[in-house]
Scaffold this active site. Structure first.
Site, PDB file in Angstrom:
ATOM      1  N   CYS A  58      -7.222 -17.466  28.816  1.00  0.00           N
ATOM      2  CA  CYS A  58      -6.403 -16.792  27.813  1.00  0.00           C
ATOM      3  C   CYS A  58      -4.960 -17.265  27.917  1.00  0.00           C
ATOM      4  O   CYS A  58      -4.436 -17.443  29.013  1.00  0.00           O
ATOM      5  CB  CYS A  58      -6.427 -15.282  28.048  1.00  0.00           C
ATOM      6  SG  CYS A  58      -7.882 -14.474  27.424  1.00  0.00           S
ATOM      7  N   ARG A  76     -16.182 -13.755  24.335  1.00  0.00           N
ATOM      8  CA  ARG A  76     -16.013 -14.028  25.768  1.00  0.00           C
ATOM      9  C   ARG A  76     -16.206 -12.755  26.587  1.00  0.00           C
ATOM     10  O   ARG A  76     -16.594 -12.828  27.750  1.00  0.00           O
ATOM     11  CB  ARG A  76     -14.607 -14.584  26.052  1.00  0.00           C
ATOM     12  CG  ARG A  76     -14.359 -15.963  25.472  1.00  0.00           C
ATOM     13  CD  ARG A  76     -13.035 -16.507  25.950  1.00  0.00           C
ATOM     14  NE  ARG A  76     -12.882 -16.275  27.375  1.00  0.00           N
ATOM     15  CZ  ARG A  76     -11.729 -16.129  28.005  1.00  0.00           C
ATOM     16  NH1 ARG A  76     -10.604 -16.221  27.341  1.00  0.00           N
ATOM     17  NH2 ARG A  76     -11.694 -15.911  29.298  1.00  0.00           N
ATOM     18  N   LYS A 112     -17.906  -8.159  33.157  1.00  0.00           N
ATOM     19  CA  LYS A 112     -17.659  -9.599  33.036  1.00  0.00           C
ATOM     20  C   LYS A 112     -16.938 -10.120  34.276  1.00  0.00           C
ATOM     21  O   LYS A 112     -17.354 -11.101  34.895  1.00  0.00           O
ATOM     22  CB  LYS A 112     -16.803  -9.876  31.790  1.00  0.00           C
ATOM     23  CG  LYS A 112     -16.230 -11.278  31.731  1.00  0.00           C
ATOM     24  CD  LYS A 112     -15.394 -11.504  30.493  1.00  0.00           C
ATOM     25  CE  LYS A 112     -13.936 -11.150  30.644  1.00  0.00           C
ATOM     26  NZ  LYS A 112     -13.122 -12.108  31.402  1.00  0.00           N
ATOM     27  N   ASN A 113     -15.840  -9.455  34.640  1.00  0.00           N
ATOM     28  CA  ASN A 113     -15.021  -9.995  35.720  1.00  0.00           C
ATOM     29  C   ASN A 113     -15.706  -9.910  37.083  1.00  0.00           C
ATOM     30  O   ASN A 113     -15.408 -10.699  37.973  1.00  0.00           O
ATOM     31  CB  ASN A 113     -13.663  -9.289  35.762  1.00  0.00           C
ATOM     32  CG  ASN A 113     -12.778  -9.725  34.608  1.00  0.00           C
ATOM     33  OD1 ASN A 113     -13.103 -10.655  33.885  1.00  0.00           O
ATOM     34  ND2 ASN A 113     -11.648  -9.038  34.428  1.00  0.00           N
ATOM     35  N   ASP A 165      -5.602  -5.255  31.368  1.00  0.00           N
ATOM     36  CA  ASP A 165      -6.647  -5.585  30.397  1.00  0.00           C
ATOM     37  C   ASP A 165      -6.913  -4.459  29.397  1.00  0.00           C
ATOM     38  O   ASP A 165      -7.729  -4.631  28.490  1.00  0.00           O
ATOM     39  CB  ASP A 165      -7.954  -5.946  31.127  1.00  0.00           C
ATOM     40  CG  ASP A 165      -7.888  -7.325  31.757  1.00  0.00           C
ATOM     41  OD1 ASP A 165      -6.925  -8.063  31.487  1.00  0.00           O
ATOM     42  OD2 ASP A 165      -8.808  -7.671  32.530  1.00  0.00           O
ATOM     43  N   ARG A 210       0.001 -18.248  34.729  1.00  0.00           N
ATOM     44  CA  ARG A 210      -1.181 -18.123  35.575  1.00  0.00           C
ATOM     45  C   ARG A 210      -1.393 -19.300  36.538  1.00  0.00           C
ATOM     46  O   ARG A 210      -2.390 -20.016  36.460  1.00  0.00           O
ATOM     47  CB  ARG A 210      -2.429 -17.904  34.720  1.00  0.00           C
ATOM     48  CG  ARG A 210      -2.263 -16.739  33.784  1.00  0.00           C
ATOM     49  CD  ARG A 210      -3.512 -16.450  33.012  1.00  0.00           C
ATOM     50  NE  ARG A 210      -4.354 -15.469  33.672  1.00  0.00           N
ATOM     51  CZ  ARG A 210      -5.474 -14.993  33.150  1.00  0.00           C
ATOM     52  NH1 ARG A 210      -5.900 -15.404  32.005  1.00  0.00           N
ATOM     53  NH2 ARG A 210      -6.183 -14.098  33.802  1.00  0.00           N
TER      54      ARG A 210
HETATM   55  C1  UD1 Z   1      -8.203 -11.177  36.820  1.00  0.00           C
HETATM   56  C2  UD1 Z   1      -9.067 -10.822  35.642  1.00  0.00           C
HETATM   57  C3  UD1 Z   1      -8.221 -10.583  34.406  1.00  0.00           C
HETATM   58  C4  UD1 Z   1      -7.141  -9.556  34.688  1.00  0.00           C
HETATM   59  C5  UD1 Z   1      -6.351  -9.916  35.940  1.00  0.00           C
HETATM   60  C6  UD1 Z   1      -5.361  -8.844  36.359  1.00  0.00           C
HETATM   61  C7  UD1 Z   1     -11.093 -12.042  36.170  1.00  0.00           C
HETATM   62  C8  UD1 Z   1     -12.026 -13.127  35.791  1.00  0.00           C
HETATM   63  N1  UD1 Z   1     -10.008 -11.907  35.408  1.00  0.00           N
HETATM   64  O1  UD1 Z   1      -7.552 -12.401  36.484  1.00  0.00           O
HETATM   65  O2  UD1 Z   1      -9.072 -10.130  33.350  1.00  0.00           O
HETATM   66  O3  UD1 Z   1      -6.245  -9.487  33.591  1.00  0.00           O
HETATM   67  O4  UD1 Z   1      -7.258 -10.128  37.043  1.00  0.00           O
HETATM   68  O5  UD1 Z   1      -5.998  -7.639  36.549  1.00  0.00           O
HETATM   69  O6  UD1 Z   1     -11.350 -11.285  37.081  1.00  0.00           O
HETATM   70  N2  UD1 Z   1      -0.719 -15.340  39.863  1.00  0.00           N
HETATM   71  C9  UD1 Z   1       0.134 -16.241  40.474  1.00  0.00           C
HETATM   72  N3  UD1 Z   1      -0.400 -17.142  41.344  1.00  0.00           N
HETATM   73  C10 UD1 Z   1      -1.734 -17.183  41.631  1.00  0.00           C
HETATM   74  C11 UD1 Z   1      -2.585 -16.253  41.017  1.00  0.00           C
HETATM   75  C12 UD1 Z   1      -2.048 -15.343  40.124  1.00  0.00           C
HETATM   76  O7  UD1 Z   1       1.330 -16.225  40.238  1.00  0.00           O
HETATM   77  O8  UD1 Z   1      -2.142 -18.019  42.447  1.00  0.00           O
HETATM   78  C13 UD1 Z   1      -0.160 -14.364  38.898  1.00  0.00           C
HETATM   79  C14 UD1 Z   1      -0.730 -14.561  37.499  1.00  0.00           C
HETATM   80  O9  UD1 Z   1      -0.016 -15.537  36.782  1.00  0.00           O
HETATM   81  C15 UD1 Z   1      -0.561 -13.179  36.902  1.00  0.00           C
HETATM   82  C16 UD1 Z   1      -0.764 -12.250  38.109  1.00  0.00           C
HETATM   83  O10 UD1 Z   1      -0.569 -13.058  39.261  1.00  0.00           O
HETATM   84  O11 UD1 Z   1       0.745 -13.015  36.407  1.00  0.00           O
HETATM   85  C17 UD1 Z   1      -2.148 -11.599  38.165  1.00  0.00           C
HETATM   86  O12 UD1 Z   1      -3.123 -12.576  38.260  1.00  0.00           O
HETATM   87  P1  UD1 Z   1      -4.516 -12.364  39.016  1.00  0.00           P
HETATM   88  O13 UD1 Z   1      -4.549 -11.006  39.636  1.00  0.00           O
HETATM   89  O14 UD1 Z   1      -4.765 -13.541  39.874  1.00  0.00           O
HETATM   90  O15 UD1 Z   1      -5.516 -12.389  37.786  1.00  0.00           O
HETATM   91  P2  UD1 Z   1      -6.822 -13.257  37.622  1.00  0.00           P
HETATM   92  O16 UD1 Z   1      -7.626 -13.220  38.860  1.00  0.00           O
HETATM   93  O17 UD1 Z   1      -6.494 -14.555  37.003  1.00  0.00           O
END
Ligand code: UD1
Length: 422
Positions: free
Chosen positions: A118, A400, A22-23, A308, A123
């Site tokens: 979620c 999802r 999915k991701n 995850d 985030r």
């Molecule tokens: C992706 C995955 C999700 C997984 C996560 C961590 C997808 C679609 N989703 O989510 O399933 O749980 O990686 O492995 O690929 N953060 C910030 N600022 C930002 C971006 C992120 O503070 O600009 C923080 C987030 O709040 C979170 C952490 O960084 O606490 C990790 O987020 P991130 O690695 O960006 O996850 P996603 O890409 O949203």
């Protein structure tokens, strides 16, 4: 609303096919926006998140055809009509923010609503914004939307991320493929989904090296062309189903699984007393006798233990011999499954980002509620190992991220059915 009824029963045996990730698919799909030529993805998973991304791309004017029962996605962004990702679609799924980098790179502008997804933490998108600003974009937040502009085009730069965010890495890498000059992205995320994205971008003509390490170098090119790419195996679906025989006993082969995708997770299963071995077709997981041992877990960016899989691992630890400590370091609010597991007789104490789980002999079936995607599947796993019946409500979260979950688990002997809601 539909619910899932699970009746705990004995050991599981058989095979479960693992779908495309999915991701990975959710970042490969927006890559179509980078080129006028078609991009075709094979091994796509059949999930509601993929439908949401399809709707988002179509709202931008892209053509997306779902072929071969949804396993092939044929996309074309030849005639895009909009550079605005609307709140109504973006609020359904955080990964919608992955159109920001590609739109900005190709058109020099993009307007993207801040995402939903979620409810597992704040985030924010600051890391995406900082990276794109380093490439010369001007970005401001107005009325809940990020307005991004790069009138003279994006320019390569050296940028170090404060945290190895998966989504920010994907957005920055996609944007840099069409920037002028070289971008060096330091402290980049190393997840297999990023490696898969880079392999696809390379087929489209991008010049990238270092994927899978914490420094990715991108040499900008003038344009990208069409390609066909097979989506990598879903390591989270893989890890989830590896837990089914670990919890219920028996022996299950996960078709398409590879150890390299789940190394740190498999090491924890091994320490818990579960056998994991590679086979020509995938991974075989077996638990022969008795309860598993308690093991401690700390979630970390890849190659560490994936956040995850934390909820599902907690379900396993609920019936382990001894006490385990699970520390969640990626998301600040990701223990919402704990009170639901407690309703099933689990002994869990949560303090901030740490959950202490003392194993009980057996869980007991109960009505429980899914709170997010991975929490929902952890409750199904718990129900499969519990005594009596468990009803998991609010299963739209499950749709999802897990295709044919009932069929796949039934296929190895689980007693599980979907109950249609009113
Ligand atoms: C992706 C995955 C999700 C997984 C996560 C961590 C997808 C679609 N989703 O989510 O399933 O749980 O990686 O492995 O690929 N953060 C910030 N600022 C930002 C971006 C992120 O503070 O600009 C923080 C987030 O709040 C979170 C952490 O960084 O606490 C990790 O987020 P991130 O690695 O960006 O996850 P996603 O890409 O949203």
């Amino acid at each position: 609303m539909d619910s899932i009824l699970v009746t705990g029963n004995g050991p599981l045996n058989g095979q479960i096919p693992i779908a495309g990730a999915k991701n990975a698919c959710l970042t490969l799909m927006p890559a179509t926006l980078l080129s006028e030529e078609p991009l075709t993805l094979t091994n796509a998973p059949r999930l509601s998140d993929i439908k949401t991304m399809t709707a988002l791309l179509q709202s931008l004017g892209a053509e997306v055809s779902s072929l071969q029962d949804g396993q092939v996605l044929a996309m074309s962004s030849h005639d895009l009509t909009s550079q605005t990702a609307d709140y109504e679609i973006v609020r359904k799924m955080r990964a919608s923010n992955l159109v920001l980098g590609p739109l900005l790179a190709r058109f020099g502008q993009a307007v993207v609503s801040l995402p939903g997804g979620c409810a597992i933490g704040a985030r924010p998108m600051d890391l995406h914004v900082e990276g794109l600003e380093a490439l010369g974009a001007e970005i401001e937040l107005k009325d809940g939307y990020l307005h991004a502009n790069a009138p003279g085009g994006l320019k390569g730069a050296v940028h170090e991320m404060r945290f190895a965010s998966v989504g920010a890495t994907e957005n920055i890498v996609m944007a840099a493929t069409l920037a002028k000059g070289t971008t060096v992205l330091k402290n980049a995320a190393r997840e297999p989904e990023i490696v898969d994205l880079v392999e696809c971008l390379r087929k489209m003509g991008a010049q990238i090296s270092g994927e899978g390490t914490s420094t990715i170098e991108i040499q900008g090119v003038d344009r990208l062309h069409g390609a066909t790419h097979q989506v990598v195996t879903d390591r989270i679906e893989l890890g989830t189903y590896m837990l089914a025989p670990a919890m219920c006993g028996g022996e299950v082969e996960l078709l398409g699984g590879r150890m390299a995708l789940v190394e740190s997770f498999a090491a924890k299963l091994d320490a818990a007393g579960v056998q994991v071995e590679e086979t020509p077709k995938g991974l075989k997981v077996a638990r022969k006798n008795g309860r598993v041992n308690a093991v401690d877990v700390v979630t970390e960016p890849f190659p560490g233990f994936p956040t995850d899989l934390q909820a599902q691992m907690m379900a396993l630890m609920c019936t382990a011999e001894g006490t385990s400590v699970l520390e969640e370091r990626i998301f600040e609010n990701r223990f919402m499954h704990a009170p639901e597991l407690v309703r099933m007789g689990a002994n869990i104490e949560v303090h901030g980002g740490t959950a202490t789980v003392t194993g009980v002999e057996r869980l007991k079936g109960a009505p429980v509620m899914a709170t997010d995607l991975r929490a929902s599947v952890s409750l199904i796993l718990a129900g499969m190992a519990a005594e009596g019946e468990t009803t998991v409500s609010r299963v739209y979260h499950l749709d999802r991220g897990y295709e044919h979950v009932v069929r796949k688990l039934e296929g190895v002997g689980a007693k599980i059915e979907r109950i249609k809601g009113q």
